[in-house]
Enzyme design. Structure first.
Site, mmCIF file in Angstrom:
data_model
loop_
_atom_site.group_PDB
_atom_site.id
_atom_site.type_symbol
_atom_site.label_atom_id
_atom_site.label_comp_id
_atom_site.label_asym_id
_atom_site.label_seq_id
_atom_site.Cartn_x
_atom_site.Cartn_y
_atom_site.Cartn_z
ATOM 1 N N GLU A 163 45.057 -43.057 -43.893
ATOM 2 C CA GLU A 163 45.804 -43.827 -43.583
ATOM 3 C C GLU A 163 47.105 -43.451 -43.243
ATOM 4 O O GLU A 163 47.900 -42.684 -44.092
ATOM 5 C CB GLU A 163 45.646 -45.413 -44.516
ATOM 6 N N LYS A 168 44.947 -52.443 -37.801
ATOM 7 C CA LYS A 168 44.589 -53.201 -39.332
ATOM 8 C C LYS A 168 44.991 -54.587 -39.518
ATOM 9 O O LYS A 168 46.051 -54.887 -38.826
ATOM 10 C CB LYS A 168 45.495 -52.146 -40.216
ATOM 11 N N CYS A 223 42.361 -49.552 -45.677
ATOM 12 C CA CYS A 223 43.052 -49.605 -47.030
ATOM 13 C C CYS A 223 42.979 -51.035 -47.372
ATOM 14 O O CYS A 223 41.776 -51.514 -48.007
ATOM 15 C CB CYS A 223 44.347 -49.079 -46.889
#
Length: 258
Positions: A40, A111, A146
């Site tokens: 990421e 995300k 994440c």
């Protein structure tokens, strides 16, 4: 199927341009691998939020250009981790880029769950809204990033969308390393999928990163795990194991909710 996770040490003393070139060389060295995964926000650093606006780029920006060429040269599917994307209409997103072996940008994923509790990423970036899967010749990838790991409902939706392998780039902090391992294994077990969790190494913006990229099989066993430094983790996977696991232990069939 062979997958390589490139656990990059994000040193903010290195320029973004130099890091792009260095990482592209690492990708090119993975010829013969089917899938390469990066972490990421490796161009800028996941915790270097004060640089997000200045380093934001469009989907056809410099990182995409360099990664496209690297994927094409290596002939690999490349999950190029994520960038700070500047949408033409203004918002910033934490956006993953997936390139085909021809270098074409095939899929993006913004995300959904932003970390920071109203600070950092959570304050500076807009949330994504779409569940994204990517069909490869031998499997279907489900994309998450994440902090998404903490929200199992997202992974149920990915399974319902056909995911057989979950790819999760991250910039996870070392002080919560055991959560990283726990969630990666839990998502594998509950989804009966492989999990490819690719993190960053080193310390930047005052935060020590967890490293410990890992590949977890559909039974929750850790097939391979990196240490805390920059490292390339290469693993041979059997996509048929997902189908066999779901057949032999058909827990997903017994779902009653959702």
């Amino acid at each position: 199927m062979r997958a390589s996770l490139l656990q990059i040490d994000v040193d903010l003393k290195e320029t973004v341009a130099d890091r792009r070139d260095r990482v592209a060389a690492l990708v090119r060295a993975q010829g013969g691998t089917d899938l390469v995964v990066l972490p990421e926000l490796w161009p800028v650093g996941a915790f270097a939020s004060d640089t997000f606006a200045a380093e934001a780029e469009p989907l056809d920006g410099p990182t995409a250009d360099v990664m496209s060429a690297a994927a094409r040269d290596a002939g690999v599917w490349l999950h190029a981790g994520s960038i700070v994307e500047r949408d033409p209409d203004g918002p910033l997103y934490n956006t993953s880029l997936v390139f085909g072996p021809d270098g074409e940008l095939r899929h993006t994923y913004r995300k959904i769950h932003r970390f920071g509790f109203d600070q950092g990423e959570a304050a500076l970036m807009a949330p994504g809204e779409e569940i994204v899967t990517v069909e490869l010749p031998d499997t279907v990838l489900g994309l998450a990033t994440c902090y998404d790991l903490r929200f199992p409902e997202q992974f149920r939706l990915l399974v319902d969308a056909g995911a057989q392998m979950l790819v999760i780039p991250a910039g996870w902090p070392a002080k919560r390393r055991e959560h990283w391992r726990l969630f990666a294994q839990a998502r594998a077990v509950e989804s009966q999928t492989y999990v490819l969790a690719c993190g960053t190494a080193g310390t930047h913006a005052g935060v020590e990163l967890a490293g410990h990229s890992m590949v977890v099989d559909p039974w929750g066993d850790i097939v391979a795990e990196a240490g805390t430094g920059e490292e390339i983790l290469t693993v041979d996977l059997d996509p048929a194991l997902v189908t066999k696991t779901r057949h032999d232990f058909p827990v997903l069939r017994d779902r009653r909710l959702g």
